[in-house]
Design a protein around this motif. Structure first.
Motif, PDB file in Angstrom:
ATOM      1  N   GLU A   7       0.832  -1.200   0.000  1.00  0.00           N
ATOM      2  CA  GLU A   7       0.000   0.000   0.000  1.00  0.00           C
ATOM      3  C   GLU A   7       0.874   1.261   0.000  1.00  0.00           C
ATOM      4  O   GLU A   7       0.509   2.270  -0.618  1.00  0.00           O
ATOM      5  N   ALA A   8       2.032   1.198   0.674  1.00  0.00           N
ATOM      6  CA  ALA A   8       2.957   2.334   0.651  1.00  0.00           C
ATOM      7  C   ALA A   8       3.525   2.535  -0.746  1.00  0.00           C
ATOM      8  O   ALA A   8       3.697   3.666  -1.213  1.00  0.00           O
ATOM      9  N   ILE A   9       3.809   1.434  -1.443  1.00  0.00           N
ATOM     10  CA  ILE A   9       4.312   1.526  -2.812  1.00  0.00           C
ATOM     11  C   ILE A   9       3.246   2.140  -3.724  1.00  0.00           C
ATOM     12  O   ILE A   9       3.528   3.030  -4.535  1.00  0.00           O
ATOM     13  N   GLU A  10       2.015   1.679  -3.597  1.00  0.00           N
ATOM     14  CA  GLU A  10       0.957   2.165  -4.473  1.00  0.00           C
ATOM     15  C   GLU A  10       0.580   3.616  -4.167  1.00  0.00           C
ATOM     16  O   GLU A  10       0.112   4.338  -5.050  1.00  0.00           O
ATOM     17  N   SER A  11       0.806   4.059  -2.936  1.00  0.00           N
ATOM     18  CA  SER A  11       0.531   5.461  -2.594  1.00  0.00           C
ATOM     19  C   SER A  11       1.649   6.391  -3.048  1.00  0.00           C
ATOM     20  O   SER A  11       1.483   7.614  -3.051  1.00  0.00           O
ATOM     21  N   GLY A  12       2.801   5.815  -3.423  1.00  0.00           N
ATOM     22  CA  GLY A  12       3.928   6.618  -3.872  1.00  0.00           C
ATOM     23  C   GLY A  12       4.907   7.002  -2.783  1.00  0.00           C
ATOM     24  O   GLY A  12       5.916   7.663  -3.056  1.00  0.00           O
ATOM     25  N   SER A  13       4.626   6.612  -1.540  1.00  0.00           N
ATOM     26  CA  SER A  13       5.541   6.963  -0.457  1.00  0.00           C
ATOM     27  C   SER A  13       6.749   6.040  -0.394  1.00  0.00           C
ATOM     28  O   SER A  13       7.706   6.308   0.328  1.00  0.00           O
ATOM     29  N   LEU A  14       6.708   4.973  -1.179  1.00  0.00           N
ATOM     30  CA  LEU A  14       7.812   4.016  -1.237  1.00  0.00           C
ATOM     31  C   LEU A  14       7.918   3.519  -2.666  1.00  0.00           C
ATOM     32  O   LEU A  14       6.915   3.441  -3.384  1.00  0.00           O
ATOM     33  N   SER A  15       9.139   3.190  -3.084  1.00  0.00           N
ATOM     34  CA  SER A  15       9.374   2.677  -4.435  1.00  0.00           C
ATOM     35  C   SER A  15      10.119   1.357  -4.355  1.00  0.00           C
ATOM     36  O   SER A  15      10.890   1.120  -3.418  1.00  0.00           O
ATOM     37  N   LEU A  16       9.880   0.495  -5.347  1.00  0.00           N
ATOM     38  CA  LEU A  16      10.594  -0.782  -5.382  1.00  0.00           C
ATOM     39  C   LEU A  16      12.102  -0.585  -5.439  1.00  0.00           C
ATOM     40  O   LEU A  16      12.870  -1.431  -4.962  1.00  0.00           O
ATOM     41  N   ASP A  17      12.545   0.524  -6.021  1.00  0.00           N
ATOM     42  CA  ASP A  17      13.984   0.765  -6.170  1.00  0.00           C
ATOM     43  C   ASP A  17      14.597   1.527  -5.002  1.00  0.00           C
ATOM     44  O   ASP A  17      15.813   1.723  -4.959  1.00  0.00           O
ATOM     45  N   ASP A  18      13.760   1.955  -4.047  1.00  0.00           N
ATOM     46  CA  ASP A  18      14.315   2.631  -2.874  1.00  0.00           C
ATOM     47  C   ASP A  18      15.259   1.691  -2.124  1.00  0.00           C
ATOM     48  O   ASP A  18      14.963   0.499  -1.959  1.00  0.00           O
ATOM     49  N   GLU A  19      16.372   2.229  -1.685  1.00  0.00           N
ATOM     50  CA  GLU A  19      17.331   1.456  -0.891  1.00  0.00           C
ATOM     51  C   GLU A  19      17.213   1.896   0.562  1.00  0.00           C
ATOM     52  O   GLU A  19      17.474   3.054   0.899  1.00  0.00           O
ATOM     53  N   LEU A  20      16.819   0.975   1.415  1.00  0.00           N
ATOM     54  CA  LEU A  20      16.544   1.293   2.811  1.00  0.00           C
ATOM     55  C   LEU A  20      17.705   0.871   3.706  1.00  0.00           C
ATOM     56  O   LEU A  20      18.331  -0.182   3.478  1.00  0.00           O
ATOM     57  N   PRO A  21      17.979   1.649   4.745  1.00  0.00           N
ATOM     58  CA  PRO A  21      19.101   1.330   5.635  1.00  0.00           C
ATOM     59  C   PRO A  21      18.782   0.170   6.567  1.00  0.00           C
ATOM     60  O   PRO A  21      17.661   0.056   7.075  1.00  0.00           O
ATOM     61  N   VAL A  22      19.777  -0.678   6.786  1.00  0.00           N
ATOM     62  CA  VAL A  22      19.653  -1.791   7.725  1.00  0.00           C
ATOM     63  C   VAL A  22      20.233  -1.337   9.055  1.00  0.00           C
ATOM     64  O   VAL A  22      21.446  -1.226   9.216  1.00  0.00           O
ATOM     65  N   SER A  23      19.353  -1.052   9.998  1.00  0.00           N
ATOM     66  CA  SER A  23      19.803  -0.550  11.290  1.00  0.00           C
ATOM     67  C   SER A  23      20.414  -1.665  12.130  1.00  0.00           C
ATOM     68  O   SER A  23      20.212  -2.859  11.871  1.00  0.00           O
ATOM     69  N   GLU A  24      21.140  -1.262  13.156  1.00  0.00           N
ATOM     70  CA  GLU A  24      21.688  -2.261  14.076  1.00  0.00           C
ATOM     71  C   GLU A  24      20.562  -3.016  14.775  1.00  0.00           C
ATOM     72  O   GLU A  24      20.678  -4.217  15.043  1.00  0.00           O
TER      73      GLU A  24
END
Length: 381
Positions: free
Chosen positions: A68-85
């Motif tokens: 739902e975040a992808i379809e709303s535009g707030s997230l993209s399949l190509d976004d690179e997200l940080p891996v926290s500790e």
């Protein structure tokens, strides 16, 4: 006076079933549901509306929130997200739990994270997505619960994104089936991922744990789950001959028992159960309700919604439909007034009630007419 008319439906010649034949499914699972995908009709339920620890099956909700975040535009399949500790420590290789093997302080594409959740059941992938969408996993869990309420899932409460055991993390089997229905129906472009058999990330190949894939023809999803508290569970879906069923069960005592039950339950879902259309919206039923003090002595009864029931095919011949109302119904009656109930009963199925409304107006009699009706009523007792 209580008026009732019982109508036997589908009175067709059927060979008598053996006395020992079952009209419902029997399972060792503690909680189970069989649902028809298209109508959402629950065909079988064993403690299906009772909250239970869902383990990793609750990750379907994490995936739904991500889509739902992808379809709303707030997230993209190509976004690179940080891996926290935090994500690495509680969900990565260091955690000893199901993991995607994300490296701490690295970045991962959303598309890969989705596969990490769906195929590898990665707890680290869930936490990374939760932190990106909600700011923290706790905030994301609150968002999951709120979204569940918006979807009508009254027995779902999420405490985390992973299904890690928590006394406040509970979902019913029926709610899990409805989440699966939403994923299949509303997100078809992503549903194929659930059927992928393996995924390699960070040089490590892992295999989909769904025991139905490659074993049961037509099976294409969705998610397994296991903790000490929940036992072994599965949300599965399969389609054959244009019919799709969703099964959910939990509480099996081993991986082997889960695999056997998955195949047995899915076969029963597609072979032994059916959905039967009884009435279309706007249809009138055969029985009319008696009217007191009205310009007409009866009023036709109408259904304002499509009525279909799901049940074991052997129970179909013994299905009955009855019209119930407190009558005679006093005039005036306005079209659309709910004045009766349609009750559907069959072996192995809880009785189901549907409202019946007046199909037309029935005005009240004039003064002289009411006096005459009252006299007749008194004479007749």
């Amino acid at each position: 006076m209580r008026s009732l008319l019982a109508i036997l439906l589908f009175a067709i010649p059927v060979a008598a079933a053996p006395a020992a034949a079952q009209n419902t499914y029997e399972t060792d699972a503690s909680h189970a549901v069989i649902m028809d995908f298209e109508t959402g009709t629950v065909l079988f339920s064993k403690n299906g509306d009772e909250p239970m620890p869902p383990a990793s099956m609750s990750k379907m909700m994490t995936v739904l929130m991500t889509l739902e975040a992808i379809e709303s535009g707030s997230l993209s399949l190509d976004d690179e997200l940080p891996v926290s500790e935090e994500a690495w420590r509680r969900g990565g290789a260091a955690s000893g739990s199901s993991t995607m093997f994300l490296d701490v302080n690295s970045r991962a594409r959303v598309e890969d994270l989705l596969r990490g959740v769906i195929i590898q059941s990665g707890n680290d992938a869930c936490i990374v997505l939760a932190e990106a969408i909600g700011g923290s996993e706790a905030a994301f869990a609150d968002m999951m619960t709120q979204r569940a309420r918006e979807l009508g899932l009254e027995n779902a409460h999420f405490a985390n994104s992973t299904g890690w055991p928590d006394p406040d993390h509970m979902v019913s089997a029926e709610d899990l089936a409805r989440i699966a229905q939403i994923l299949i129906r509303d997100h078809p472009d992503f549903y194929g991922i659930w059927a992928e058999r393996e995924f390699t990330y960070n040089g490590i190949r892992q295999y989909n744990r769904n025991p139905l894939l490659g074993v049961f023809s037509g099976a294409d999803g969705l998610k397994t789950g296991h903790t000490e508290d929940s036992g072994y569970g599965l949300v599965g879906s399969a389609e054959r001959d244009g019919e799709r069923r969703i099964i959910v069960f939990n509480g099996m005592d081993s991986n082997a028992a889960r695999a056997a039950e998955a195949e047995r339950m899915m076969r029963a879902a597609l072979t032994d159960y059916g959905v039967y259309d009884l009435f279309a919206a706007g249809d009138t039923v055969e029985h009319e309700a008696e009217v007191f003090m009205g310009t007409a002595s009866t009023v036709a009864l109408r259904v304002d919604e499509d009525i279909a029931v799901g049940l074991h095919r052997r129970a179909r011949r013994d299905m009955t439909v009855s019209v119930n109302y407190d009558g005679p119904v006093s005039a005036p009656i306005a079209e659309g007034d709910v004045i009766a109930t349609l009750t559907v009963e069959a072996p192995g199925m809880e009785p189901q009630d549907f409202p019946l409304v007046a199909a037309n107006d029935v005005p009240r009699k004039g003064l002289m007419g009411r006096i005459g009706a009252a006299l007749v009523h008194m004479i007749r007792g």
